[in-house]
Design a protein around this motif. Structure first.
Motif, short mmCIF file in Angstrom:
data_model
loop_
_atom_site.label_atom_id
_atom_site.label_comp_id
_atom_site.label_asym_id
_atom_site.label_seq_id
_atom_site.Cartn_x
_atom_site.Cartn_y
_atom_site.Cartn_z
N VAL A 104 0.85 -1.19 0.00
CA VAL A 104 0.00 0.00 0.00
C VAL A 104 0.89 1.24 0.00
N ILE A 196 0.73 -7.38 4.59
CA ILE A 196 0.62 -6.07 3.96
C ILE A 196 1.86 -5.27 4.32
N ALA A 198 2.99 -1.44 4.27
CA ALA A 198 2.52 -0.06 4.14
C ALA A 198 3.72 0.85 3.97
N THR A 207 -4.01 1.85 5.98
CA THR A 207 -4.14 0.40 6.01
C THR A 207 -4.82 -0.06 7.29
#
Length: 274
Positions: A104, A196, A198, A207
């Motif tokens: 992200v 994930i 970020a 996020t």
């Protein structure tokens, strides 16, 4: 919103219209166009697949300031790219639809993804990110120059909490709020994601907020962003995600040595291992 007729692509003033054949463009003249925040929420909720979502994101017109800026840049262009067509539309996520790692970022670069139509493509930040993914075996080539260059990601998808290039690389709080349902739905449509990464503090906050709206329990107080930070979150169904923080691959960080290749490889490698 799903029962309403689609908005015609004649509403567009950007150079690239839906269905014009741009590589990777999933939108058609019948793709519904969000005109405000309520539309974004409704259209995002209606998206059944990642392709549906990408198409809807790519024609969004909910934030007037961002629409005006991205299209102005696409017309005036940077001198180095004066002979190139610019995408000039919101940039959807890109990568493996069965990804186990989601990266992200923040927002498209005005003369990068806003020009090429693909996340982190055509600028120095993308040079760093795709080179790292290639070193780690998650990308088939180390660089990405345009949306038709053959780049493929394995097990990885890249997205952002804001899908339009913002003036001065700085979206407003209202613009981040309006765009948030797209990320919420993208997370919901990626059931195989286990980790994930970020990039930067805004990516980290966006996020964690999106995960909370998707039913994941976020520790309190909210974990602070830091390079190499990790927090594991779970939802009531028992799904666990590991969220990693990483300095953004911006030139401000890479040129100054705040972020080095080994630092980037370390965070991405730990996330990929999950």
């Amino acid at each position: 919103m799903g029962a309403d007729p689609p908005v015609s692509s004649s509403a567009f003033s950007s150079p690239v219209l839906p269905g014009s054949g741009w590589p990777g463009d999933a939108a058609t003249a019948g793709t519904p166009i969000a005109a405000d925040g309520e539309d974004v929420m409704a259209i995002a909720a209606d998206a059944v697949t990642i392709t549906d979502l990408a198409a809807a994101i790519s024609v969004c017109r909910a934030c007037p300031r961002l629409v005006a800026w991205r299209e102005e840049v696409a017309i005036t262009k940077r001198a180095a790219f004066a002979d190139q067509a610019y995408w000039g539309r919101p940039v959807p996520g890109f990568g493996d639809p069965r990804a186990h790692l989601l990266i992200v970022g923040l927002a498209p670069a005005a003369n990068g993804a806003n020009r090429t139509g693909r996340m982190f493509t055509g600028d120095r930040s993308g040079d760093w990110l795709y080179a790292a993914l290639h070193r780690l075996g998650a990308a088939n080539q180390p660089a990405s120059v345009d949306a038709g260059d053959g780049l493929r990601l394995s097990g990885v998808r890249i997205t952002a909490p804001v899908h339009c290039a913002p003036p001065a690389n700085s979206p407003t709080g209202a613009e981040r709020h309006t765009c948030a349902p797209w990320l919420d739905r993208e997370l919901a449509l990626l059931p195989d994601v286990r980790a994930i990464v970020a990039l930067g503090g805004i990516g980290w906050d966006a996020t964690l907020s999106a995960l909370a709206r998707n039913g994941f329990a976020i520790p309190r107080p909210k974990p602070k962003f830091g390079h190499g930070a990790r927090v594991d979150v779970a939802n009531p169904g028992g799904r666990v995600l590991a969220v990693f923080g990483c300095y953004h691959v911006s030139q401000q960080n890479t040129f100054t040595g705040r972020l080095t290749e080994p630092m980037l490889d370390d965070v991405l490698g730990r996330a990929l291992a999950i």
